[in-house]
Design a protein around this motif. Structure first.
Motif, short mmCIF file in Angstrom:
data_model
loop_
_atom_site.label_atom_id
_atom_site.label_comp_id
_atom_site.label_asym_id
_atom_site.label_seq_id
_atom_site.Cartn_x
_atom_site.Cartn_y
_atom_site.Cartn_z
N LYS A 92 37.73 66.05 45.07
CA LYS A 92 38.47 65.11 45.93
C LYS A 92 38.33 65.48 47.40
O LYS A 92 38.02 64.63 48.24
N VAL A 93 38.54 66.76 47.73
CA VAL A 93 38.49 67.13 49.14
C VAL A 93 37.06 67.07 49.68
O VAL A 93 36.85 66.74 50.86
N LEU A 94 36.08 67.35 48.85
CA LEU A 94 34.69 67.23 49.30
C LEU A 94 34.33 65.77 49.55
O LEU A 94 33.68 65.43 50.55
N SER A 95 34.76 64.90 48.65
CA SER A 95 34.49 63.48 48.82
C SER A 95 35.12 62.94 50.09
O SER A 95 34.50 62.19 50.87
N GLU A 96 36.37 63.33 50.35
CA GLU A 96 37.06 62.86 51.55
C GLU A 96 36.46 63.46 52.81
O GLU A 96 36.43 62.81 53.86
N ALA A 97 35.95 64.68 52.73
CA ALA A 97 35.31 65.30 53.89
C ALA A 97 34.05 64.54 54.29
O ALA A 97 33.69 64.48 55.47
N MET A 98 33.38 63.95 53.32
CA MET A 98 32.13 63.23 53.60
C MET A 98 32.37 61.76 53.92
O MET A 98 31.70 61.19 54.80
N ALA A 99 33.29 61.13 53.21
CA ALA A 99 33.43 59.68 53.30
C ALA A 99 34.75 59.22 53.88
O ALA A 99 34.98 58.02 53.99
N GLY A 100 35.62 60.15 54.25
CA GLY A 100 36.89 59.77 54.86
C GLY A 100 38.05 59.80 53.88
O GLY A 100 37.87 59.78 52.66
N GLU A 101 39.25 59.86 54.45
CA GLU A 101 40.45 59.93 53.63
C GLU A 101 40.55 58.73 52.71
O GLU A 101 40.30 57.59 53.10
N GLY A 102 40.91 59.01 51.47
CA GLY A 102 41.03 57.96 50.48
C GLY A 102 39.77 57.72 49.67
O GLY A 102 39.79 56.96 48.69
N ALA A 103 38.66 58.36 50.05
CA ALA A 103 37.42 58.22 49.29
C ALA A 103 37.62 58.80 47.90
O ALA A 103 38.36 59.77 47.71
N ARG A 104 36.96 58.21 46.93
CA ARG A 104 37.12 58.64 45.55
C ARG A 104 35.80 59.11 44.98
O ARG A 104 34.77 58.43 45.10
N GLU A 105 35.83 60.27 44.35
CA GLU A 105 34.67 60.79 43.66
C GLU A 105 34.55 60.12 42.28
O GLU A 105 35.52 59.54 41.79
N LEU A 116 29.97 62.59 44.68
CA LEU A 116 30.97 62.73 45.73
C LEU A 116 30.95 61.59 46.74
O LEU A 116 31.97 60.99 47.04
N ALA A 117 29.77 61.32 47.31
CA ALA A 117 29.68 60.32 48.39
C ALA A 117 28.22 60.13 48.76
O ALA A 117 27.33 60.86 48.30
N MET A 118 27.98 59.14 49.60
CA MET A 118 26.67 58.94 50.22
C MET A 118 26.72 59.57 51.60
O MET A 118 27.60 59.26 52.40
N LEU A 119 25.80 60.49 51.87
CA LEU A 119 25.78 61.20 53.15
C LEU A 119 24.69 60.64 54.05
O LEU A 119 23.50 60.68 53.70
N PRO A 120 25.05 60.11 55.23
CA PRO A 120 24.02 59.65 56.17
C PRO A 120 23.25 60.84 56.74
O PRO A 120 23.84 61.83 57.16
N THR A 121 21.94 60.76 56.74
CA THR A 121 21.09 61.79 57.32
C THR A 121 19.98 61.12 58.12
O THR A 121 19.81 59.90 58.08
N ALA A 122 19.22 61.95 58.84
CA ALA A 122 18.10 61.42 59.62
C ALA A 122 17.05 60.78 58.73
O ALA A 122 16.23 59.99 59.20
N SER A 123 17.07 61.13 57.45
CA SER A 123 16.08 60.59 56.51
C SER A 123 16.65 59.50 55.63
O SER A 123 16.06 59.13 54.63
N GLY A 124 17.84 59.00 56.01
CA GLY A 124 18.48 57.96 55.20
C GLY A 124 19.69 58.51 54.47
O GLY A 124 19.96 59.72 54.48
N SER A 125 20.42 57.63 53.82
CA SER A 125 21.62 58.04 53.08
C SER A 125 21.22 58.67 51.75
O SER A 125 20.35 58.17 51.04
N VAL A 126 21.88 59.79 51.43
CA VAL A 126 21.57 60.54 50.22
C VAL A 126 22.85 60.69 49.39
O VAL A 126 23.90 61.07 49.93
N PRO A 127 22.81 60.42 48.09
CA PRO A 127 23.98 60.67 47.24
C PRO A 127 24.17 62.18 47.04
O PRO A 127 23.22 62.90 46.76
#
Length: 220
Positions: A92-105, A116-127
């Motif tokens: 839960k806390v990792l998901s919220e750290a990446m996608a914001g409060e209330g994000a759900r894993e 956990l979330a989709m992480l924006p990177t220089a190479s595109g979004s990565v799950p």
């Protein structure tokens, strides 16, 4: 602090009663919500089949304990304080750290693998996924679950170092969580810049011809 917590997080079986030291680390984990508050527990041995178990009970219930294997009377050992890990806290806390409060894993394998979330990177979004490691873990179901996600690229955060060949391939990066996060009394701190910086186009690092199966590499 994070390493000690992850050792508890990996303990088998899930829901195991861990003796409470009453020290600062466990108190901090309870305050954060990473562990349930410690309660009175007793260990007992069955008088008939000799099965041994541990259970949280009130003192006035000791006399009612029976073996949960054969139903016979038990010998009760001295009581102690024990706590349990809240396994839903870390995803839960990792998901919220990446996608914001209330994000759900999303739990892909019970108590083993989470998206956990989709992480924006220089190479595109990565799950990003979290893998709960441990001794004698069968990683074949983990790999099948990750393949079933049908993602072009993936990053897996692991609770301890694992043999890369067990779960990685050309489109999947494996990163020990302890390399990108730390745990303090105030909470879990995730270095998103470092996490995102680990994903770079392989062609820019290796200067090799384009390979559609090679999506990223680990930067120095």
């Amino acid at each position: 602090m994070l390493r000690n917590y992850l050792h508890r997080f990996e303990t088998e079986p899930v829901g195991a009663l861990l003796p409470s030291s009453g020290g600062g680390l466990q108190s901090a984990l309870i305050d954060l919500g990473a562990m349930h508050p410690a309660k009175r527990a007793v260990r007992w041995t069955c008088k008939a089949c000799r099965f041994v178990d541990t259970r949280q009970v009130y003192s006035y219930s000791d006399h009612a304990l029976r073996c949960n294997v054969c139903g016979a009377d038990v010998d009760v050992w001295p009581a102690f304080q024990a706590a349990q890990v809240r396994h839903e806290w870390l995803p839960k806390v990792l998901s919220e750290a990446m996608a914001g409060e209330g994000a759900r894993e999303t739990e892909l394998l019970p108590y083993r693998l989470w998206r956990l979330a989709m992480l924006p990177t220089a190479s595109g979004s990565v799950p990003i996924y979290l893998l709960r490691c441990g001794w004698h873990v069968d990683y074949e179901p983990v790999v099948r679950a990750l393949v079933g996600e049908e993602a072009a690229s993936q990053m897996v955060l692991t609770t301890s170092k694992v043999l890369t060949r067990d779960i990685s391939d050309s489109s999947r990066m494996v990163v020990p969580l302890i390399q990108v996060a730390k745990l303090e009394p105030q909470g879990l701190l995730l270095d998103l810049d470092r996490l995102g910086g680990l994903v770079v186009p392989a062609i820019s690092v290796r200067m090799r011809p384009r390979d559609d199966n090679l999506w990223f590499d680990v930067s120095a």
